[in-house]
Write an enzyme that holds these catalytic residues in place. Sequence first.
Site, PDB file in Angstrom:
ATOM      1  CD  GLU A   1       5.092  33.507   9.836  1.00 32.19           C
ATOM      2  OE1 GLU A   1       6.068  32.745   9.367  1.00 32.19           O
ATOM      3  OE2 GLU A   1       5.163  33.840  10.904  1.00 32.19           O
TER       4      GLU A   1
ATOM      5  CG  HIS B   1      14.452  18.862 -15.065  1.00 29.88           C
ATOM      6  ND1 HIS B   1      15.540  18.843 -14.366  1.00 29.88           N
ATOM      7  CD2 HIS B   1      14.069  20.052 -15.319  1.00 29.88           C
ATOM      8  CE1 HIS B   1      15.802  20.152 -14.176  1.00 29.88           C
ATOM      9  NE2 HIS B   1      14.835  20.983 -14.752  1.00 29.88           N
TER      10      HIS B   1
ATOM     11  CG  HIS C   1      17.956  16.304 -11.165  1.00 32.04           C
ATOM     12  ND1 HIS C   1      17.383  17.809 -11.721  1.00 32.04           N
ATOM     13  CD2 HIS C   1      17.587  16.233 -10.113  1.00 32.04           C
ATOM     14  CE1 HIS C   1      16.635  18.134 -10.833  1.00 32.04           C
ATOM     15  NE2 HIS C   1      16.459  17.271  -9.842  1.00 32.04           N
TER      16      HIS C   1
ATOM     17  CG  HIS D   1       8.171  42.403  14.566  1.00 36.98           C
ATOM     18  ND1 HIS D   1       9.476  42.219  14.643  1.00 36.98           N
ATOM     19  CD2 HIS D   1       7.346  41.327  15.232  1.00 36.98           C
ATOM     20  CE1 HIS D   1       9.478  40.943  15.372  1.00 36.98           C
ATOM     21  NE2 HIS D   1       8.557  40.321  15.631  1.00 36.98           N
TER      22      HIS D   1
END
Lengths: 678, 678
Positions: free
Chosen positions: A421, A42, A272, A483
Site C-alpha cells: 500500500e 545537514h 551528519h 480491517h
Amino acid sequence: MTDDVQTPDLDALRAANPGHWRRAAAIRTLTLDAVAAANSGHSGMPMGMADVATVLFEKHLKFDAARPDWPDRDRFVLSAGHGSMLLYSLLHLTGYPEMTLEQLRNFRQLGAITAGHPEFGHAPGIEVTTGPLGQGISTAVGLAIAEENQRARFGRKIVDHKTWVIAGDGCLMEGVSHEAIALAGKLELSHLIVLWDDNGITIDGKVSISDVTDQRQRFKAAGWDVLEVDGHDPEAIDAALTQAQKGKKPTMVACKTHIAIGSSAQDTSKGHGALTDPDLIAATKRAYGWDHGPFEIPADLKAEWEAIGSRGAEERAAWDMRLASMGSGKKRDFERALAGEAPKRLSATIKALKRQMAESQPKVATRKSSEMVLEVVNPIMPETIGGSADLTGSNNTLTEGLGTFSADNRAGRYVYYGIREHGMAAAMNGIALHGGSKPYGGTFMCFTDYARPSMRLSALMGVPVTYVMTHDSIGLGEDGPTHQPVEHLAISRATPNTNVFRPADTVETAEAWELALTSARTPSVLSLTRQGVPTVRKDFTSKNLTAQGAYVLAEAEGKRMVILMATGSEVEIALKARDLLQQDGIGTRVVSMPCWELFEAQPETYRKRVLPAGPVRVAVEAGVQMGWDKWLFSERGRRDKGAFVGMEGFGASAPASVLYEHYGITAEAVAKAARALI
Amino acid sequence: MTDDVQTPDLDALRAANPGHWRRAAAIRTLTLDAVAAANSGHSGMPMGMADVATVLFEKHLKFDAARPDWPDRDRFVLSAGHGSMLLYSLLHLTGYPEMTLEQLRNFRQLGAITAGHPEFGHAPGIEVTTGPLGQGISTAVGLAIAEENQRARFGRKIVDHKTWVIAGDGCLMEGVSHEAIALAGKLELSHLIVLWDDNGITIDGKVSISDVTDQRQRFKAAGWDVLEVDGHDPEAIDAALTQAQKGKKPTMVACKTHIAIGSSAQDTSKGHGALTDPDLIAATKRAYGWDHGPFEIPADLKAEWEAIGSRGAEERAAWDMRLASMGSGKKRDFERALAGEAPKRLSATIKALKRQMAESQPKVATRKSSEMVLEVVNPIMPETIGGSADLTGSNNTLTEGLGTFSADNRAGRYVYYGIREHGMAAAMNGIALHGGSKPYGGTFMCFTDYARPSMRLSALMGVPVTYVMTHDSIGLGEDGPTHQPVEHLAISRATPNTNVFRPADTVETAEAWELALTSARTPSVLSLTRQGVPTVRKDFTSKNLTAQGAYVLAEAEGKRMVILMATGSEVEIALKARDLLQQDGIGTRVVSMPCWELFEAQPETYRKRVLPAGPVRVAVEAGVQMGWDKWLFSERGRRDKGAFVGMEGFGASAPASVLYEHYGITAEAVAKAARALI
C-alpha cells in the site's frame, strides 16, 4: 556498512582532477556557508556526495537549466532530502533562474524557496518533496513507470529519459524502500538508477549499530543490477553511471563516500548534522584548497557550471522540433495530458452515466459504482494508470482493456502493486509528478494507515492522485476490527489539502470521480462501501452536487424541525429515519455531505442555506465522532442542539447487518436521537 | 515464487504417514467446515500449512494447553492472520479450554472468540492480533527481544523459549517486514524462527504478477539463516524445525506448500478465499480420506491431539518448581513485571521530581523533561526497554546505564532501532505482549505516520506501550513542513483506546509518564516539544493533575468572562494571553488540557467545573482544529461562543519563533480572539 574507514587523501584527489575537484568544492562550500548562515541543516551528505552529483550533472543527467519544464528531461530525485543543499547548490550553479545566491543565503528562512528539505513547487528542478526517508526512492518508481508507459504511447523520440535517485542509508532502512525496490525489480524499470550514498553513518552513529544488511545482495534479490564505485573518484563514477544506463533491470550503484569529507567531523554522526563552527569551516575550506569568501563562486567556475547547465540545450531544441512535427492529434493528446487537463468529453460522459443511474437506480456497493465510472472514464482518458495493492477484485479498480503494465507490455495501464500500500501510494505520487499520467490505486480504507506517509506527501505536494479506498466501515463485516476503519475518515479529513469523498450512491460516486479527475492540486480519497446501497439521488441533475460538498437531499415536509446529516452508506439510514420522523409529523431535512472540504469552501450563504439555524441536528456516520462537532455546533453562539450516531470504539467480527444493529447505527436510533433533542 | 506447480499425490502422502495425515486433516476439515458455516473467510492457507503446523505443535512448540499463561512457553504468531482457522483449529484440537467446538461453529460471528482475524485478548493462545499483513512477523521481533533480555536478567532456567511465526507472501511484501527482518538480523535473534508459507499465490493471482524477489537471498542479506523444506513432508519439516533452532542467527524456513491442497481450488487465488461450495468441500474431504460429518473429530483423533496439548505439562511443572525455588527478591521482581505492575517506588519518585521541578522551575523542552523523568524512572524499573528510530539525541530517550541491547549484551535495555519507525512500533507491541517488559520508543511526532499500522494495533490489542513523539509542532522549525506535524494530534486522538498526552512542562511530563507507565491496557502517545517551555505548574501538588485530563491552571481574577484552553507549548501562550486580558479587567481562566481522553473519562460534574457554561472559550494549539470543536461548543444547547487559534494547513521551513508569529499563534492573537467574542 563502512566500519573500517580510511581517510581519503584530499590533495591527491584534487591533483588527479583539479577541474572536477573545484566544481565539486563549489557544492561543498556553498553547503557549508548556507548551513552556517541558517545555523541548522545537514552539511555532511552534500559534502560526501558532491563528487557523484557533479559527475552526474556534468556528464549524464539530461537537462537544460533554462527549460526545467522540458518534459523529456531526466528526473533527479534527492531521496536523502536532508541533504537539500546538494540540490540547491546544483540548481544555483547550473543556472536555474529561480535559484539565486540570495535564496541560498536565505536557506531555511521563511519565504525562501530553499526549505530545510526540498519542497516540490518551491522551484523548478525540485521534482519531488523529500525528507521523510524512503519517500524519494519510492516516488521515483512512479516517475519511471510513467516514463515507460508514455514511451510506449508516444514513442522514443518524445519520451526517453532516466530517473536518477540519490538515496542514503535511512532511505534504504525504511520499509517503503523494500516495497519500492521489489516493485521496480518486478517491473524491470531499467531507466531507474539509484545512487546509494554508502557513507556508513546515521544520526545515532555508525550504520552498524542498527543494521548488518548487505544492500548489494538485497537489491540483487529484488531483481536489480548492482554496481559499486568509489564515490570520490570522478572517472570511476563516470564509468559506473555509463554502465548503469545499459542494463535491462533497474540499477543500484553503491557509492562509497565519506560523509562531511575533509572536515574534522568526517565519517562521524556529527558530520551528519549542521557544521557551523567557523574554525571547522575555515579548516575544511583550506583542506579543499578553497580560498574564496562565503557564498563566493569565482566567475570562471560559475561559467563552467553554467556550461553544464546548458549542455542539454541542443538536445532539448531538437526535441522541441520533434514534438512540433508530431501528428496534431497525438500532439494534442500529449500536451493535454501533460497539462493535467481532463478531456472535454469527461463532463458529458459523467452526465450520461448519472442520467442512466438516476433512471435504473441500481442497488450496488459504491466500490462497484466506482468501477462503473472507471468503465466509462478509462476509455476516454488514456492517461489513467490504475492499480491495486493486491485487492483488484475487491477494490474494483480494473476495467476491460487496460492491460497489465509489465516489462512485456509497457502500454499496459494497470499495475499489480502487490501487497504494498505504501509503495503504491508513493508510486502514484511519482506517476502524477511526472506529468502526463493520472494515477489511481486501491486498497481497503483501513490500510490508509500503511500508506499515510505518502498520502500526506500527496497533499503537501499538491498532486491530484486518487485513492480508491473500499470497505470503508464496519460494513466490511466479518474480517473484523483489524480491517474495519473507524478513525480513518477523521484521519483523512484532518489532513490539509485532501478531498475526502464518501459518496452515497452511484450518482454521487460519479460526481466524486469527476471532481477527482479534474482536480488540479488536491489529492482525493474515495471512501467506498463493500456492501450494497440504494440509489438515493433518484432525480437526474446535470449539475455536480457533490462539488458543493453537501446539499439538501430530501427536504422537510411541514415545519423543519430536524436536520439529519450523513455520508456514504449512512445516507440510506438517514432517509429511513426521516420517514420515521415524518410519520410523526416531525419535519425532517436530510443533508448528504459527500465532501466536507468542498462544503467548507462554499460561500457562507450556501452553507447556512443547507444547514440553517433552528432545527436540531443529528449526524450519522459509521465512524468516530471526531470532526462532526463542527457541523453539529459550528455556528458560533447558536442554540442548535446536536447528536451523533456512530462508532465509539473499534468494531467487531460479524456480518455487516449484525454490526450495524449491534452498534446502534440504525434509522430507529437516529430518529430517537432527534426526538430526544426536540 | 512457485509458478510451476506439481500436483501433490495425496494418497501417497497419506500412506507415508497416516497418523500425521489424519491429524493434519483435522485442521483442514475444521477449516473447511468453519468457513462454510460463516460463508466467509480464508480456507486455503490453513489447508496448505496444516502439515507444517501439525509438526510444529506435535514436536517442537513448547506449550501446555492447560496453562496457556505459562510465562516460559514458546510464542506462536500467525502473521498470515487471515488463516485464523489454522490457529483456532490447533487451539481447539490441543485442548485449550476456551476454544470449544461451539466457538469454531460460530467462526466470524458476533460475540465469538473466533474473529475473522486472530484478536489478542479473545482467547488464550492468541498471542498477537494479526491480519494487517506484516504485523505478526514484526511484532514477533519484539517478543524475541523481550525473551533475550529477560533471559539475561533471570537466567535460562526461567526464560528460555522460542518465537515461531507463520508468515505468508503478503507479510513478506509489506515494507514493515523489511524493517523487522533487518532489525532481527542485526540483533541476531536466534530464538526467532519464521516459517514462510511459500505457496506462490496472492489474492490477485500468482505472486509472480507482482514480485520476483528471491526471499531466501533477501533474508540471507539481512543476516538470517535460511532453510528450505517441502511443506507437506512431515519428516522433512521435523528435520528443518530441529535445525532452525540450532543457529546463532534468526532462521527463515521456506516451506513450499500448496494453498487449498486437495481441493479443486488448489494452487489458485480462488483457494486463497472462502471455499464454501458443498460439492467442492465434499470432494476435498474425500480426497483427504475423511468421512466424518461437519465439525466431527473422532474421539481417538481428538485424544491424539490432546496428548500433544499436554506434551509440555511435565516441563511446565518443572519450570514451576524452578520458579518456586528462585530467590524471593528476584521472584518478586519477575512476577511484578510479568503482572505489568509498576514498582511501589514509582509514585514517590515522580512526586519527588515534581517537587524539585516546581521549585527549580526550569525552562526546558518537554523532550528534555521526558529525559529527566526517564533518568529517575529507568533505574527503579528494570523492565523498561527504551529505544529510538535513529533519533536518540533528539528524542532524549537514552539514559545512563541502560546499555545497548545487542548480541553481545542481552542485558542492555536500549535498542537502536535504526530508521525504522514502523518496525520499532511493532517490536514495542511484541515486547509488551511478551509480558515482563515495558517498552518505550521515540521518533518525531510527524513520523507517527510511518508507525500508524502498529500504533493502531497497540490500541486495538490494548497493550500499554509508550510512544515518545518529540518535535511535536511547527516549533520544530527549520526542517519544514515534511517534519512538522499539524494533523497528528488529531490523528492520535481519533484513534480509540489511545491516551494522547501533550504536557506543558516538566511537571505535567512527569505526571504523563507516571500514567503511561501504570497504564494497564491503553497505549500512550507523549507529544513533546523540541523548543524550550517554561514551568507553568509552579506550585507543587502531590496529586497527579494530568490524570484528570484537564484542570484549571490559572483562575480568573474578577468576573470569569473567558476560558482559554491549551496544551503543551501553547499553555505558555495562553497564560500570556490571560495577562493581556486581565490587564484590561477581563477575567480569564486558563485550562491546561494535557490529555483529552482522560478528561472525557471524568464525571460530568468535574468536566463542568473545569469548563463551566457562560464564559467565551478560546482554544490554542499549534495543530489543526479538528477535535477542538467538541470543547469549544460541546455542551448541547449552550450559548457558549468559541474560537480556535492554531494551524489551518501545513507549516513552513523557518525558525520556530518566526513561524509562531507567521501563523498568528501568539498571546496577542488569542487575546484578540477572546475580545472579539465577548
